[in-house]
Motif scaffolding. Structure first.
Motif, short mmCIF file in Angstrom:
data_model
loop_
_atom_site.label_atom_id
_atom_site.label_comp_id
_atom_site.label_asym_id
_atom_site.label_seq_id
_atom_site.Cartn_x
_atom_site.Cartn_y
_atom_site.Cartn_z
N ASP A 85 0.72 -1.38 0.17
CA ASP A 85 0.01 -0.17 -0.01
C ASP A 85 0.98 1.35 -0.08
OD1 ASP A 85 -1.84 -2.00 0.59
OD2 ASP A 85 -3.04 -0.77 1.97
N TRP A 86 0.39 2.24 -0.56
CA TRP A 86 1.16 3.51 -0.60
C TRP A 86 0.01 4.78 -0.27
CZ3 TRP A 86 6.47 4.74 -1.47
CH2 TRP A 86 6.95 3.63 -1.93
N ILE A 87 0.58 5.80 0.19
CA ILE A 87 -0.15 7.08 0.48
C ILE A 87 0.53 7.99 -0.51
CG2 ILE A 87 -0.87 8.70 2.52
CD1 ILE A 87 -0.35 6.46 4.34
N ILE A 116 -5.05 13.97 -0.12
CA ILE A 116 -4.23 12.75 0.47
C ILE A 116 -5.01 11.64 0.07
CG2 ILE A 116 -3.49 11.64 2.57
CD1 ILE A 116 -4.01 14.31 3.96
N THR A 117 -4.52 10.41 -0.56
CA THR A 117 -5.08 9.30 -1.22
C THR A 117 -4.18 8.12 -0.58
OG1 THR A 117 -5.70 10.61 -3.09
CG2 THR A 117 -6.17 8.20 -3.09
N ARG A 118 -5.20 7.15 -0.23
CA ARG A 118 -4.51 5.96 0.28
C ARG A 118 -4.87 4.90 -0.92
NH1 ARG A 118 -3.11 2.75 4.99
NH2 ARG A 118 -2.60 0.73 4.36
N TRP A 141 5.32 10.39 -1.83
CA TRP A 141 4.48 8.98 -1.79
C TRP A 141 5.33 8.16 -0.44
CZ3 TRP A 141 1.21 6.58 -5.05
CH2 TRP A 141 0.68 7.52 -6.14
N PRO A 144 2.83 3.35 4.64
CA PRO A 144 2.07 3.75 6.07
C PRO A 144 3.27 3.84 6.99
CG PRO A 144 0.55 2.24 5.03
CD PRO A 144 1.64 2.38 4.14
N LEU A 165 -4.68 5.99 7.46
CA LEU A 165 -3.36 6.36 7.21
C LEU A 165 -2.59 5.42 7.83
CD1 LEU A 165 -3.73 10.21 7.27
CD2 LEU A 165 -3.42 9.05 5.32
N HIS A 175 -9.79 8.73 0.22
CA HIS A 175 -9.08 10.21 0.09
C HIS A 175 -9.51 11.18 0.84
CE1 HIS A 175 -12.64 10.78 -2.24
NE2 HIS A 175 -12.43 12.23 -2.46
#
Length: 341
Positions: A85-87, A116-118, A141, A144, A165, A175
């Motif tokens: 996963d990326w934020i 802000i998007t996960r 980027w 978590p 987050l 988001h």
């Protein structure tokens, strides 16, 4: 390059060359190793700057500017999220766009808003941006664990509303939009105007992104903690009109129309404009316009060959003394101290 891009691949100069259509600066000119990539190119009459830096395997950042967007793939490309996963912290100072996120929905990314998007592992993203406006975008980027590490907080200290987050794995995208404050804009401009090289450059850029992630996170915390009764209920149509007001007031340096005039111009009532603008941007219309002028002045002062007097007049001040007082109150230094810095 028509396949979906994994941004981590862009640290490979060959991949970056294919993606951007230009030659990155050689290692040693801006960064001393392959964890940093800098591009200073010109596509016809359009200049383009791209700074790509990896602080750790789970933390990377991209900052770019062009007038207008000269690289077609920045305007439309596909991105593949890998096995983790990326934020994504996306700050748009110029141009707007949207993302079509697999198994989620289309997320609008207006100019002058921080999104802000996960993204869960395996997500595919179709990203589209306007290409007829000046391009000025910064993206951070983080996985978590990297976000928690940079902020020096434990998952238990993250508000429940922002728990998405902190968890290591998520099944769906999420988001949140937060106001793009003047502090955030200044940090991005500091990155784009940085003239340092080597390790000193890396340290400076890292400090600015650390400032950004802390500022954005605090803005998100403040937003979810705001009492419900104080949050203006805005429809998508109202939000679009308030964003239009921000574009109108930042297109003029010499004067700002009255609040009633701005409200009539975009078709919204004055009260909703006042409360809605503060809800989106975290400040008043007048303060936002004042800070925008001073931010532009700060950028101009860093240019060679332009005097403090010229800067003052170019951002709408009729008296240099008034400009100097306002600038000093805002930044804590005299305008002449910023010349060429």
């Amino acid at each position: 390059m028509t396949a979906a891009i994994n941004y981590e691949m862009l640290f490979d100069p060959h991949v970056a060359r294919l993606y951007y259509g230009a030659e990155p600066e050689p290692i040693g000119r801006y960064y001393d190793d392959e964890r940093g990539l800098f591009m200073n190119a010109r596509f016809g009459p359009s200049p383009f700057i791209q700074d790509v830096i990896q602080f750790a395997p789970d933390a990377l950042a991209f900052t770019s500017a062009g007038a207008p967007t000269p690289v077609s793939r920045l305007g439309h490309h596909r991105q593949a999220i890998g096995d983790d996963d990326w934020i994504h912290f996306c700050l748009r100072l110029g141009s707007d766009g949207h993302e079509d996120i697999s198994d989620y929905k289309t997320v609008e990314q207006p100019s002058r808003v921080c999104m802000i998007t996960r993204y869960p592992a395996g997500t595919m993203i179709e990203r589209t941006s306007t290409t007829d406006e000046n391009w000025r975008v910064a993206c951070l980027w983080l996985k978590p664990a990297a976000l928690l590490r940079l902020l020096e907080i434990s998952p238990s200290r993250v508000p429940q509303e922002l728990s998405w987050l902190a968890v290591s794995k998520s099944d769906e995208a999420t988001h949140l939009a937060v106001p793009l404050s003047i502090r955030m804009q200044l940090a991005v401009n500091d990155v784009l105007s940085c003239q340092f090289r080597g390790g000193v450059r890396r340290a400076f850029i890292y400090s600015k992104y650390l400032e950004l992630v802390a500022t954005i996170y605090q803005a998100a915390v403040d937003q979810v903690a705001r009492p419900e009764q104080l949050v203006t209920k805005l429809s998508e149509r109202d939000t679009a009109k308030i964003l239009e007001v921000a574009s109108i007031i930042t297109s003029k340096f010499d004067h700002m129309e009255s609040l009633a005039g701005l409200a009539r111009q975009v078709g919204i009532n004055r009260t909703k404009l006042v409360l809605g603008f503060r809800a989106i941007y975290g400040t008043s219309v007048e303060a936002y316009w004042r800070d925008w002028r001073l931010q532009k002045a700060s950028e101009l002062l860093r240019s060679d060959g332009i005097s403090v007097n010229e800067v003052a007049f170019s951002v709408g001040y009729s008296e240099v003394s008034s400009f100097t007082r306002a600038f000093t109150r805002k930044f804590g230094v005299l305008p002449k101290s910023c010349k060429g810095c």
